[in-house]
Scaffold this active site. Structure first.
Site, mmCIF file in Angstrom:
data_model
loop_
_atom_site.group_PDB
_atom_site.id
_atom_site.type_symbol
_atom_site.label_atom_id
_atom_site.label_comp_id
_atom_site.label_asym_id
_atom_site.label_seq_id
_atom_site.Cartn_x
_atom_site.Cartn_y
_atom_site.Cartn_z
ATOM 1 N N HIS A 70 2.500 -9.175 -8.311
ATOM 2 C CA HIS A 70 2.602 -8.021 -9.225
ATOM 3 C C HIS A 70 3.709 -8.149 -10.265
ATOM 4 O O HIS A 70 3.829 -7.282 -11.131
ATOM 5 C CB HIS A 70 2.688 -6.707 -8.444
ATOM 6 N N GLN A 105 10.725 -13.383 -8.989
ATOM 7 C CA GLN A 105 10.961 -13.081 -10.407
ATOM 8 C C GLN A 105 10.747 -14.300 -11.308
ATOM 9 O O GLN A 105 10.427 -14.152 -12.486
ATOM 10 C CB GLN A 105 12.384 -12.538 -10.606
ATOM 11 N N THR A 137 -7.028 -9.606 8.244
ATOM 12 C CA THR A 137 -8.131 -9.962 7.343
ATOM 13 C C THR A 137 -7.583 -10.252 5.946
ATOM 14 O O THR A 137 -6.825 -9.451 5.402
ATOM 15 C CB THR A 137 -9.144 -8.794 7.278
ATOM 16 N N CYS A 190 19.885 6.525 -7.134
ATOM 17 C CA CYS A 190 20.354 7.802 -6.612
ATOM 18 C C CYS A 190 19.796 7.969 -5.210
ATOM 19 O O CYS A 190 18.605 8.144 -5.025
ATOM 20 C CB CYS A 190 19.850 8.927 -7.505
ATOM 21 N N GLY A 205 5.940 -9.935 -1.627
ATOM 22 C CA GLY A 205 7.210 -10.640 -1.535
ATOM 23 C C GLY A 205 8.032 -10.190 -0.335
ATOM 24 O O GLY A 205 8.687 -11.007 0.320
HETATM 25 C C1 LIG Z 1 13.363 -10.857 -6.139
HETATM 26 C C2 LIG Z 1 12.366 -10.029 -5.399
HETATM 27 N N1 LIG Z 1 12.083 -10.319 -4.132
HETATM 28 C C3 LIG Z 1 11.192 -9.607 -3.417
HETATM 29 C C4 LIG Z 1 10.545 -8.534 -3.972
HETATM 30 C C5 LIG Z 1 9.579 -7.733 -3.134
HETATM 31 O O1 LIG Z 1 8.271 -8.048 -3.461
HETATM 32 P P1 LIG Z 1 7.056 -7.035 -3.127
HETATM 33 O O2 LIG Z 1 7.231 -5.862 -4.026
HETATM 34 O O3 LIG Z 1 5.831 -7.852 -3.461
HETATM 35 O O4 LIG Z 1 7.129 -6.713 -1.695
HETATM 36 C C6 LIG Z 1 10.799 -8.192 -5.306
HETATM 37 C C7 LIG Z 1 10.121 -7.056 -5.953
HETATM 38 O O5 LIG Z 1 10.649 -5.971 -6.062
HETATM 39 C C8 LIG Z 1 11.749 -8.953 -6.038
HETATM 40 O O6 LIG Z 1 12.076 -8.654 -7.284
#
Ligand SMILES: Cc1ncc(COP(=O)(O)O)c(C=O)c1O
Length: 382
Positions: free
Chosen positions: A199, A179, A235, A321, A71
């Site tokens: 994930h 999400q 790749t 933190c 993401g």
């Molecule tokens: C809303 C949102 N955007 C982007 C990400 C980043 O994704 P990634 O962990 O696959 O880089 C996350 C994950 O933490 C997320 O919750």
């Protein structure tokens, strides 16, 4: 002690069926999808099939999907790739104050390069005002990027409405759907660019994708061999991508969503019976089906989390933190300028594997923990 995992917005357990297909493409058929021998062709075929599954899940064409390392990369590519590709049209980006750090920090990086970025406010439940969006659009606005479902407080924006405003003004629209993907319907009607990853839905870490509407020029961020139709070199992570597609197939099931929604509402209702608690984010259909985020007065969310952890329960907080100082969550501070509310927040995020028994055990532990911490808190009334 059996772990109770209630941090599924951070990441999820990989489904065993996903692991099986990934194993196969790690150990049995492991060719490079660019190679012309039969192993390469097998990998290319698997990649194509996975691409079709993911494209179909959004109603997209196969060539509108760019695979990335997750993401974070997809959001960087969407935002920087669009702003760089359209510099002749303008240098103004609009986003919000409640985005994931990878969007906020992409905005900051662009500002450092001389681009202009507007960060929209949200209301007390985390919603972006369509009127405010429209008012902030300018002649030189190139892109609007608004998170679909917030990772901390679960607010699901009316993305279609926000996107339509952009369409009327001929401005590109991107949404970060990491999400919400598989948890709420998402189609290509909703945006010109959509970020998703694996994930959060029982797929592997390190794999994601960006949907880019056909005909939308994007500047690649990586120089290399020109993979992904010259938009993302490197790749292809065939096992990861095949695992991603498997996770999507397994995840696209309304029954999972209904189950999570019922458990979420049970958890929220029961936690709110504890005195001096407050729900962060909206209730009902406009809330992510797996998110409960509650603020506990007089005590720190971090202390609750650490206490629950010693009892085998994994949750998370809106405060992080960092370098000795407790930074309150930017999302909670955006819905209300109240550091106590932000510092006292705990996020519980369930998955399709979560059971009511696990929630009951969590509730018992939580009530005892809150009682204990409030007894020793200097902030407690009386
Ligand atoms: C809303 C949102 N955007 C982007 C990400 C980043 O994704 P990634 O962990 O696959 O880089 C996350 C994950 O933490 C997320 O919750």
């Amino acid at each position: 002690m059996k772990t109770i995992y209630l941090d599924n917005s951070a990441t999820t357990k990989v489904d065993p069926e996903v692991m099986d297909v990934m194993d196969y493409y790690h150990g049995q058929t492991y060719g490079n999808a660019s190679s012309i021998h039969h192993e390469g062709k097998n990998a290319k075929k698997a990649l194509g099939e996975a691409r079709s599954i993911i494209a179909n899940s959004l109603g997209a064409n196969d060539d509108e999907i760019i695979f990335t390392s997750g993401g974070t990369e997809a959001n960087n590519l969407a935002i920087k790739g669009m702003m760089y590709a359209n510099e002749d049209k303008g240098r103004h980006l609009i986003t919000t104050k409640i985005e994931h750090d990878c969007v906020l920090n992409s905005g900051k990086a662009l500002e450092a390069e001389g681009f202009d970025v507007t960060y929209l406010d949200v209301d007390s439940e985390g919603f972006v005002s369509p009127e405010a969006l429209e008012k902030n659009l300018r002649e030189d606005t190139v892109l609007v990027s608004i998170i679909h479902a917030n990772n901390e407080i679960g607010t699901i924006q009316d993305i279609q409405r926000l996107s339509n405003i952009c369409k009327q003004h001929d401005v590109l629209f991107h949404t970060d759907a990491c999400q919400s993907y598989t948890k709420t319907p998402i189609t290509t009607e909703m945006a010109d660019l959509i970020t998703i990853n694996a994930h959060k839905l029982h797929g592997p870490k390190g794999v994601g994708a960006l949907y880019v509407k056909q005909g939308t020029a994007i500047k690649p961020l990586l120089d290399g061999g020109g993979h992904e139709r010259k938009r993302r070199s490197g790749t292809e992570n065939v096992p990861g991508i095949v695992g991603f597609a498997k996770a999507v197939e397994l995840g696209m099931d309304e029954a999972h969503v209904n189950k999570m929604q019922a458990l979420r509402d049970y958890l929220i209702d029961e936690i709110l019976k504890i005195p001096h608690t407050r729900l962060n984010g909206p209730r009902g259909e406009q809330r992510l089906c797996n998110n409960a985020n509650i603020s506990f007065r007089f005590i720190e969310g971090e202390s609750i989390i650490m206490n629950l952890d010693t009892q085998g329960i994994c949750t998370s907080t809106g405060s992080a933190c960092s370098s000795q100082t407790l930074e309150p969550s930017h999302v909670l501070m955006a819905i209300e300028d109240d550091p106590e509310r932000a510092h006292g927040s705990v996020r519980f995020t369930i998955s399709r594997y979560t059971t009511k028994e696990e929630l009951d055990r969590t509730l018992t532990a939580l009530k005892a923990t809150v009682d204990k911490l409030r007894r020793i808190s200097p902030l407690t009334e009386g």
